[in-house]
Design a protein around this motif. Sequence first.
Motif, PDB file in Angstrom:
ATOM      1  N   ILE A  11       0.705  -1.495  -0.152  1.00  0.00           N
ATOM      2  CA  ILE A  11       0.051   0.088   0.123  1.00  0.00           C
ATOM      3  C   ILE A  11       0.540   0.966   0.254  1.00  0.00           C
ATOM      4  O   ILE A  11       0.641   1.967  -0.212  1.00  0.00           O
ATOM      5  CB  ILE A  11      -1.332  -0.104   1.129  1.00  0.00           C
ATOM      6  N   LEU A  14       2.219   1.368  -3.418  1.00  0.00           N
ATOM      7  CA  LEU A  14       1.272   1.905  -4.259  1.00  0.00           C
ATOM      8  C   LEU A  14       0.683   3.528  -4.313  1.00  0.00           C
ATOM      9  O   LEU A  14       0.132   4.134  -5.624  1.00  0.00           O
ATOM     10  CB  LEU A  14      -0.412   1.519  -4.414  1.00  0.00           C
ATOM     11  N   ILE A 263      -9.334  -1.670   5.208  1.00  0.00           N
ATOM     12  CA  ILE A 263      -7.839  -1.752   4.571  1.00  0.00           C
ATOM     13  C   ILE A 263      -6.943  -1.507   4.953  1.00  0.00           C
ATOM     14  O   ILE A 263      -5.389  -2.263   4.826  1.00  0.00           O
ATOM     15  CB  ILE A 263      -7.954   0.269   3.437  1.00  0.00           C
ATOM     16  N   VAL A 267      -1.633  -3.035   5.991  1.00  0.00           N
ATOM     17  CA  VAL A 267      -0.857  -2.127   6.534  1.00  0.00           C
ATOM     18  C   VAL A 267      -0.058  -3.086   6.747  1.00  0.00           C
ATOM     19  O   VAL A 267      -0.082  -3.867   7.745  1.00  0.00           O
ATOM     20  CB  VAL A 267      -1.020  -0.781   6.420  1.00  0.00           C
ATOM     21  N   GLY A 281      -4.784   3.922   5.614  1.00  0.00           N
ATOM     22  CA  GLY A 281      -5.969   3.645   4.430  1.00  0.00           C
ATOM     23  C   GLY A 281      -6.777   4.835   4.406  1.00  0.00           C
ATOM     24  O   GLY A 281      -7.172   5.401   3.082  1.00  0.00           O
ATOM     25  N   PHE A 284      -4.797   7.126   2.173  1.00  0.00           N
ATOM     26  CA  PHE A 284      -4.349   6.858   1.581  1.00  0.00           C
ATOM     27  C   PHE A 284      -5.964   6.626   0.174  1.00  0.00           C
ATOM     28  O   PHE A 284      -5.643   7.556  -0.839  1.00  0.00           O
ATOM     29  CB  PHE A 284      -4.294   4.897   0.792  1.00  0.00           C
ATOM     30  N   VAL A 309     -10.317  -0.805  -4.674  1.00  0.00           N
ATOM     31  CA  VAL A 309      -9.136  -0.509  -3.354  1.00  0.00           C
ATOM     32  C   VAL A 309     -10.048  -0.954  -2.239  1.00  0.00           C
ATOM     33  O   VAL A 309      -8.480  -2.099  -1.738  1.00  0.00           O
ATOM     34  CB  VAL A 309      -9.431   0.719  -2.566  1.00  0.00           C
ATOM     35  N   ALA A 313      -6.902  -4.577  -1.809  1.00  0.00           N
ATOM     36  CA  ALA A 313      -6.375  -4.188  -0.325  1.00  0.00           C
ATOM     37  C   ALA A 313      -7.089  -5.992   0.513  1.00  0.00           C
ATOM     38  O   ALA A 313      -6.027  -6.695   0.866  1.00  0.00           O
ATOM     39  CB  ALA A 313      -7.424  -3.836   0.390  1.00  0.00           C
ATOM     40  N   THR A 317      -4.559  -8.617   1.151  1.00  0.00           N
ATOM     41  CA  THR A 317      -4.399  -9.797   2.572  1.00  0.00           C
ATOM     42  C   THR A 317      -4.867 -10.697   2.666  1.00  0.00           C
ATOM     43  O   THR A 317      -3.156 -11.936   3.586  1.00  0.00           O
ATOM     44  CB  THR A 317      -4.944  -8.482   3.059  1.00  0.00           C
TER      45      THR A 317
END
Length: 324
Positions: A11, A14, A263, A267, A281, A284, A309, A313, A317
């Motif tokens: 992330i 990105l 999200i 991370v 999140g 972002f 998104v 995510a 994960t």
Amino acid sequence: MGSDLARGSAIFLLLAAMLVGFGTAEPAFLGLANAMSVLQAVSVTAILATGITVTLAVGGFDLSIGAVAAASVMVASYAMVVWHQPVWTTVPIVFAFGVVVGLLNAALILWLRVPDLLATLAVNFLLTGLQLIPTAGRSIATGLILPDGTAATGRFDPAFLAIGRGRLFGILPVPVVLMIVVALALHVLTEHTRIGRLLFATGGNAVAARLAGAPTGRLKALAYLVSGGLAALGGIAVAARVGRGDVSSGASLLLDAVAAALIGFAVLNRRRPNVFGAVVGAIFVGFLLNGLTMLNAPYYTQDFVKGAVLVGALALTFGFARRA
């Protein structure tokens, strides 16, 4: 190990690529003024996302947080415009409201054994309707005609408006400062204290945690009290920025906060609720939508982008983790 590192940092990679791409296409995107504007816009979402994160940690899910924030906007506005209260009494009133709602959620879940999702969803509907009754569905501003025919003559306290519009050192918006303080405090609480470990233990296996001596009921109640208080803080920030009790001010707060919190699972490859991830999140998504807006992307694509998104995510994960 290498794949875990790649997933954990994805992330951030990105985000860096997004900043470079949007900055190249529109140089103003990387300007300090635009960065502060984006951070101010996402600060409330991030604050609410941290509240959701705490309830996720104990195995719950607060679906009422957006309605609590929206109702807090109306409570703050009503206190000043109708009751003529200054900021020093308005803010405690709003926080008390958020805590009471947190207690209501905890009572439904712990005493009446209503599942978290159903209890908080019911409170969400309750507050969504309740906030409209005192003003007959109208937004709150000076001159509002109340249901009894009288006019509200109060106004927003300038000190209250500074919460949403002021800047620290003339640069950092106050809502961003609040976001940073809340994030740091909750990060320390959840990741570096005994209470934090007990919160996650309760969410991981409540029965085992209770047998080990953890007060799981109190921990769950604490999570919903924190969530209610943070929702009230978010409502205060919105009301102070808008300067009126707008009945539509909390329309997207719940979904945006939920997206940020989920999200956050991606991370650093945490694969669990965490405050740092929730804030990342929110930031972002905020920069992504801001960049698309600056490039004149249609507004009606924003929900699709947020959904894409979130799906990406979660797939990053959990999906790839299963293959590993």
